[in-house]
Design an enzyme around this catalytic site. Sequence first.
Site, PDB file in Angstrom:
ATOM      1  N   LYS A 108       0.947  -1.084  -0.070  1.00  0.00           N
ATOM      2  CA  LYS A 108      -0.091   0.006  -0.032  1.00  0.00           C
ATOM      3  C   LYS A 108       0.841   1.160  -0.139  1.00  0.00           C
ATOM      4  O   LYS A 108       1.974   1.137   0.529  1.00  0.00           O
ATOM      5  CB  LYS A 108      -0.776  -0.012   1.430  1.00  0.00           C
ATOM      6  CG  LYS A 108      -1.941   0.983   1.087  1.00  0.00           C
ATOM      7  CD  LYS A 108      -3.059   0.353   0.281  1.00  0.00           C
ATOM      8  CE  LYS A 108      -4.276   0.904   0.229  1.00  0.00           C
ATOM      9  NZ  LYS A 108      -5.466  -0.067   0.135  1.00  0.00           N
TER      10      LYS A 108
HETATM   11  N1  GLU Z   1      -7.442   0.086  -2.870  1.00  0.00           N
HETATM   12  C1  GLU Z   1      -8.181  -1.318  -3.139  1.00  0.00           C
HETATM   13  C2  GLU Z   1      -8.225  -2.069  -1.881  1.00  0.00           C
HETATM   14  O1  GLU Z   1      -7.963  -1.717  -0.769  1.00  0.00           O
HETATM   15  C3  GLU Z   1      -7.830  -2.090  -4.543  1.00  0.00           C
HETATM   16  C4  GLU Z   1      -6.388  -2.415  -4.528  1.00  0.00           C
HETATM   17  C5  GLU Z   1      -5.858  -2.861  -5.913  1.00  0.00           C
HETATM   18  O2  GLU Z   1      -6.784  -2.980  -6.718  1.00  0.00           O
HETATM   19  O3  GLU Z   1      -4.730  -3.175  -5.876  1.00  0.00           O
HETATM   20  O4  GLU Z   1      -8.483  -3.291  -2.280  1.00  0.00           O
END
Ligand code: GLU
Length: 420
Positions: free
Chosen positions: A106
């Site tokens: 993240k």
């Molecule tokens: N931000 C989204 C999540 O928390 C998507 C992450 C992604 O598609 O890599 O799942």
Amino acid sequence: MNQTYNPYDNVLKVVEDAASILGYTESDIEAIKYPERELKVSIPVRMDDGTTHVFEGYRIQHSTSRGPAKGGIRFHPAVNIDEVRALSAWMTFKCAVVNIPYGGGKGGVVCDPSKLSENEIRAITRRYTAAIAPLIGPEQDIPAPDVGTNAGVMGWMMDTYSMLKGHCIHGVVTGKPIELGGALGRNEATGRGVMFTTKNILSRLNIPVKGTTVAIQGMGNVGSITAKLLDKEGMKVVAVSDVSGAIYNPGGLNIPEILKYLSKDRRNLLENYEEEGMNRISNSELLELDVTVLVPAALENQINSDNADRIRAKVIVEAANGPTTSQADEILEKKGITVVPDILANAGGVVVSYFEWVQNIQSVMWTEEAVNEKLKNIMDPAFEAVWNIADSKHTTLRTGAYLIAVKRVVEAKAARAIWP
Ligand code: GLU
């Protein structure tokens, strides 16, 4: 109360609970308790008024045991290292519970996009991408949208990374504009997955879909698409909120009108929306409404030891990441409230991100129907598996989801063994 709240403690608590039911030793799970790699960057930006401002950013890879790190980029004033750590770990277990070949990562930048111009957001995005470029790539770590970012930001990230490498690299990010190799259906995928999950849990609890009341906290990408799809399925969405407050109509809100109003201009907020029969309520009143389904679709730590006792929904479907704290989980369990955990309920986004990446590396394009059908074919069995294990081990659905996810991560790590 919540002053000492650290979302990463919530991650460790649930991982340890699952590990003990699985019969793992401390040593079996020791390595997955620590993020593999953390990068903090300073992002200097020339602002529209000519001044220089340095923003703080992060990219954290929690795990690459099951595949490249995968997870979104958050632009929000409250971003901090503990939050990004927790969000990266949730990605590891989210990818594991739906069994897609990724680890978890993240990123985030401490900024408030609502107070920045498009030029400033683009400048932050480009410089941030350059700063984390040594870590990312289609085979290493693949960012995507999260709170405060969108397809446009992903387009700039893809362009920046491609410029640095000297050639076009579609697969470095997902959730891109369709013209740049974005997947059809990706924009709606998280909300669609929340809709599938809501229908699955209602069916398990023998609650009809039609007319069942729902309150949704948050009208960002996930909250608004969830509202749209649940409304389409015949559920009665009685309350929604955004940063400006919440609106409540016991007879059911006019969701298509609300979405039309909000999408007209990114500055449009619910505080200026009006419809017949609606009342204005606070965000905390929304969370405590007497509805069948509550969908938190905003940030972490919304249902905590301060308000869990007052929650009246029968079912909570976690569209946000980490909306419920571990203390709240215990209170909700005692009250008999069913919580469908984030790592399962909101996995639709990363599942379709995976489809996008698969299409990018093969240079193919699937239809939206094919994407939606494949998404359902992953979400429904994942829900069944979590339901069944929670049922057989007499645990909550959150623990059930972690029983599956932690086992997959630990087994992958064990199969690779510790290097050197
Ligand atoms: N931000 C989204 C999540 O928390 C998507 C992450 C992604 O598609 O890599 O799942």
